[in-house]
Design an enzyme around this catalytic site. Structure first.
Site, PDB file in Angstrom:
ATOM      1  N   HIS A 130     117.238  22.359  64.677  1.00  0.00           N
ATOM      2  CA  HIS A 130     117.702  23.705  64.309  1.00  0.00           C
ATOM      3  C   HIS A 130     117.868  24.533  65.578  1.00  0.00           C
ATOM      4  CE1 HIS A 130     117.705  27.799  62.692  1.00  0.00           C
ATOM      5  NE2 HIS A 130     118.150  27.250  61.565  1.00  0.00           N
ATOM      6  N   GLU A 132     117.400  27.606  66.302  1.00  0.00           N
ATOM      7  CA  GLU A 132     116.291  28.491  66.701  1.00  0.00           C
ATOM      8  C   GLU A 132     115.171  27.707  67.390  1.00  0.00           C
ATOM      9  OE1 GLU A 132     114.626  31.093  63.616  1.00  0.00           O
ATOM     10  OE2 GLU A 132     112.693  30.909  64.634  1.00  0.00           O
ATOM     11  N   CYS A 200     109.600  35.321  59.091  1.00  0.00           N
ATOM     12  CA  CYS A 200     109.946  36.744  59.090  1.00  0.00           C
ATOM     13  C   CYS A 200     109.847  37.364  57.694  1.00  0.00           C
ATOM     14  CB  CYS A 200     111.337  36.943  59.665  1.00  0.00           C
ATOM     15  SG  CYS A 200     112.628  36.446  58.523  1.00  0.00           S
ATOM     16  N   SER A 229     118.892  27.481  57.083  1.00  0.00           N
ATOM     17  CA  SER A 229     117.521  27.028  56.804  1.00  0.00           C
ATOM     18  C   SER A 229     116.887  27.848  55.691  1.00  0.00           C
ATOM     19  CB  SER A 229     116.690  27.139  58.084  1.00  0.00           C
ATOM     20  OG  SER A 229     115.346  26.850  57.824  1.00  0.00           O
ATOM     21  N   SER A 273     121.761  35.202  55.254  1.00  0.00           N
ATOM     22  CA  SER A 273     123.029  35.335  55.989  1.00  0.00           C
ATOM     23  C   SER A 273     124.226  35.487  55.051  1.00  0.00           C
ATOM     24  CB  SER A 273     123.217  34.113  56.899  1.00  0.00           C
ATOM     25  OG  SER A 273     122.928  32.932  56.194  1.00  0.00           O
TER      26      SER A 273
HETATM   27  S1  SF4 Z   1     117.852  36.925  61.497  1.00  0.00           S
HETATM   28 FE1  SF4 Z   1     117.021  37.490  59.515  1.00  0.00          FE
HETATM   29  S2  SF4 Z   1     116.149  35.599  58.743  1.00  0.00           S
HETATM   30 FE2  SF4 Z   1     116.410  35.333  60.946  1.00  0.00          FE
HETATM   31  S3  SF4 Z   1     114.458  36.008  61.840  1.00  0.00           S
HETATM   32 FE3  SF4 Z   1     115.814  37.762  61.844  1.00  0.00          FE
HETATM   33  S4  SF4 Z   1     115.285  38.875  59.990  1.00  0.00           S
HETATM   34 FE4  SF4 Z   1     114.527  36.762  59.734  1.00  0.00          FE
END
Ligand code: SF4
Length: 338
Positions: A130, A132, A200, A229, A273
């Protein structure tokens, strides 16, 4: 068919865009307005097919590698974050950068840097490959090892069991991550936890809402892309919560009529998203098939908003100042990211 047949929809709240995605998408749109097309974006700005296609039509060009961006252009980094080596590549390629990494991902990067500087072994719970995870691992490649679920724990080796910390990807299943952490703690009783949740708020809240609806909905439809994800996790959470079936769809047109056979209650949600227009299309299709009653299943209120990337804020400020001084707009090229 009418709603009196008892057919109904349970609609998750919150669902869809989180603050990090909202910021990243607006950043691409503002950059296109400010500097003109093309604006190059390294990796999909967020993992959603519709969003990417819409931005491409406006002049964004998505690339997988920094070297694909011609020198002198602007490149934006996606919400998933990048390793420091990618910033170096951009500098070598004489590219101006705009960093749209979600601040909650940046927080995990900073934790990785800090624990590495204190010489901890860092066990990063996340999914191999992934974007990230690649970015976070790149902050301290010599200190980080990936743990991709509880089944990976047996093979984890550390230098000193008294200096081990776990961190995680932001978009994991909360329950599965805690299983992994429990297994790690059994193996390394002195395992240190991150200072605050790495998964998060948006991921947690969307899973909470799906858990609440999963017990009642026979079918759960999650709007989201296959490479998202947090969207994929919503499908898993729905099934674990009791839904007979749960499916991921990018668009309403992907809904198979057979899924609805014998179903009274359909749960609907969307990944972090996903723009709301795609959920509206799903609700419209369901209404046509008799699922006209929509009840909200509310797990949390969300009010978080992130400010735009600093490079854009600075250039937009300069633009506003120039306009106020009667000198027209600022130049087309952004300067390198700080
Ligand atoms: S982009 Fe959205 S889903 Fe990804 S870490 Fe930030 S707040 Fe969380």
């Amino acid at each position: 068919m009418t709603a009196s047949s008892g057919r109904r929809v349970l609609l998750a709240a919150p669902r869809g865009y989180c603050a990090g995605v909202d910021r990243a998408v607006i950043a691409v749109e503002k950059a296109l307005e400010q500097y003109g097309a093309p604006v190059y974006v390294r990796h999909e700005i967020v993992h959603n097919k519709y969003v990417v296609q819409t931005l491409e039509k406006k002049g964004a060009i998505f690339v997988e590698r920094t070297e694909e961006v011609p020198p002198g252009n602007i490149v934006m980094f996606s919400a998933h974050g990048v390793a420091p080596v990618v910033h170096e590549e951009a500098e070598r390629g004489r590219l101006a950068t705009i960093d749209a990494t979600c601040p909650l991902v940046t927080k995990v990067h900073k934790e990785a840097v800090r624990f590495a500087s204190e010489d901890y072994d860092i066990l990063l719970i996340g999914h191999e490959g992934h974007e990230e995870v690649i970015g976070t691992s790149g902050e301290a490649p010599d200190h980080i090892q990936l743990v991709d679920g509880p089944e990976d724990v047996a093979k984890v080796e550390v230098r000193d069991p008294s200096r081990v910390v776990w961190l995680s990807q932001t978009t994991l299943s909360v329950d599965e991550t805690m299983e992994t952490v429990d297994a790690l703690k059994e193996k390394f009783p002195q395992l240190v936890s991150p200072p605050s949740d790495d998964i998060c708020y948006a991921t947690q809240n969307r899973q909470l809402a799906v858990k609440q609806m999963g017990a009642e909905a026979e079918l759960v439809i999650v709007v989201g892309s296959r490479n998202s994800s947090n969207s994929k996790r919503l499908v898993e959470v729905a099934k674990l919560a009791g839904a007979r079936e749960a499916y991921l769809v990018d668009f309403a047109s992907e809904i198979d009529e057979a899924w609805l056979e014998g179903v009274t209650t359909v749960g609907v949600t969307s990944g972090a998203s996903v723009p709301e227009v795609l959920v509206e299309e799903v609700l419209a299709l369901l209404a046509e098939r008799g699922y006209g009653d929509v009840e909200l299943v509310k797990a949390a209120d969300e009010h978080i908003v992130f400010s735009l990337p600093k490079e854009l804020r600075r250039d937009l400020r300069e633009e506003a100042a120039a306009l106020a001084a009667g000198r027209g707009g600022s130049g087309p090229a952004a300067t390198s990211g700080e």
